[in-house]
Enzyme design. Structure first.
Site, PDB file in Angstrom:
ATOM      1  N   GLY A  17       7.380  -2.068  10.008  1.00 23.62           N
ATOM      2  CA  GLY A  17       6.940  -3.448  10.118  1.00 23.62           C
ATOM      3  C   GLY A  17       6.755  -4.069   8.742  1.00 23.62           C
ATOM      4  N   ALA A  18       6.170  -5.249   8.703  1.00 24.02           N
ATOM      5  CA  ALA A  18       5.913  -5.937   7.437  1.00 24.02           C
ATOM      6  C   ALA A  18       4.416  -6.153   7.288  1.00 24.02           C
ATOM      7  CB  ALA A  18       6.644  -7.273   7.393  1.00 24.02           C
TER       8      ALA A  18
ATOM      9  N   ILE B 280       0.263   9.407  -5.135  1.00 28.24           N
ATOM     10  CA  ILE B 280       1.117   8.558  -5.964  1.00 28.24           C
ATOM     11  C   ILE B 280       2.076   9.477  -6.724  1.00 28.24           C
ATOM     12  CG2 ILE B 280       1.187   6.868  -7.822  1.00 28.24           C
ATOM     13  CD1 ILE B 280      -0.097   5.895  -5.196  1.00 28.24           C
TER      14      ILE B 280
ATOM     15  N   THR C 147       6.465   1.442   2.588  1.00 33.24           N
ATOM     16  CA  THR C 147       7.913   1.661   2.499  1.00 33.24           C
ATOM     17  C   THR C 147       8.223   3.037   1.926  1.00 33.24           C
ATOM     18  OG1 THR C 147       8.356  -0.708   2.289  1.00 33.24           O
ATOM     19  CG2 THR C 147      10.063   0.810   1.493  1.00 33.24           C
TER      20      THR C 147
ATOM     21  N   LYS D 112      14.229  -1.854   9.297  1.00 36.63           N
ATOM     22  CA  LYS D 112      13.185  -2.862   9.100  1.00 36.63           C
ATOM     23  C   LYS D 112      13.702  -4.137   9.742  1.00 36.63           C
ATOM     24  CE  LYS D 112       9.844  -4.852   6.025  1.00 36.63           C
ATOM     25  NZ  LYS D 112       9.013  -4.567   4.856  1.00 36.63           N
TER      26      LYS D 112
ATOM     27  N   ILE E  47       0.810  -1.223   0.000  1.00 35.90           N
ATOM     28  CA  ILE E  47       0.000   0.000   0.000  1.00 35.90           C
ATOM     29  C   ILE E  47       0.842   1.272   0.000  1.00 35.90           C
ATOM     30  CG2 ILE E  47      -1.961  -1.091   1.136  1.00 35.90           C
ATOM     31  CD1 ILE E  47      -1.031   0.291   3.728  1.00 35.90           C
TER      32      ILE E  47
END
Length: 212
Positions: free
Chosen positions: A99-100, A183, A16, A32, A13
């Protein structure tokens, strides 16, 4: 000094990219703790490419796992046992920790990222998309984090503007709305920094600011 944990409502989403923008704006270190999936490069590589941070500001991961899967499963496939104790926060400050995937992604078969966030007790920023489905995903994420006593600093959106979705999540989730990163075509350190500066107020990332 500003130190934040970044989590998302889902994978892919823009978490990063937002982490890179925030770390660059704050002049922070980036970490990370668990990287799952190496074929297309690590997220730390993306952050290094999209910021002007010194190489030593990009901290090495505690675990680097081959497959782009939830850490618990990626570790099993690599024959690695993740020890949550190795995920203790590094001493460098300021710090942006990513986080992941989402907050309830398993780090091990008994521990989720939300559990780790509660242990760290750092303010968390939830990154959410703006389109269809985000209200449910965002409110569930907020609820899961609050249930564990995780301090919430706010929510940051990524994508095209959707005023009703963004306002609804902020109001119903009782969470600070930090802004929306659009974006960005032709991503580069310059274009990302400019988009972040246009979309967010650095005062909202002051550690003395009230938390949600």
């Amino acid at each position: 000094m500003s130190t934040f944990v970044i989590t998302g409502t889902d994978t892919g989403i823009g978490k990063t990219v937002f982490s890179a923008a925030l770390a660059g704006a704050l002049g922070a270190h980036y970490w990370k703790p668990v990287q799952s999936g190496l074929e297309d490069g690590a997220d730390a590589d993306t952050v290094a490419t999209l910021t002007g941070l010194a190489p030593e500001a990009i901290l090495p991961e505690a675990y680097r796992l081959t497959q782009p899967l939830s850490p618990h499963r990626a570790a099993e496939l690599d024959g690695v046992v993740i020890d949550p104790a190795r995920l203790a926060l590094p001493p460098q400050r300021p710090l942006v920790v990513e986080g992941a995937g989402g907050a309830l992604v398993p780090v091990t078969r008994g521990t989720t990222y939300a559990d780790i966030f509660a242990w760290w007790n750092l303010p968390v920023i939830v990154v959410a998309r703006t389109g269809l489905g985000t209200i449910n995903h965002s409110l569930l994420t907020i609820e899961a984090l609050r249930a564990r006593g995780v301090p919430l600093h706010g929510i940051a959106f990524v994508g095209d503007a959707n005023e009703d979705n963004e306002a609804t999540i902020s109001a119903m989730g009782r969470i600070r709305r930090l802004g929306r990163l659009p974006i960005v075509p032709d991503l580069s350190p310059a274009t990302l920094a400019a988009a972040f500066a246009d979309s967010f107020d650095l005062k909202d990332f002051d550690m003395n600011a009230s938390r949600a």
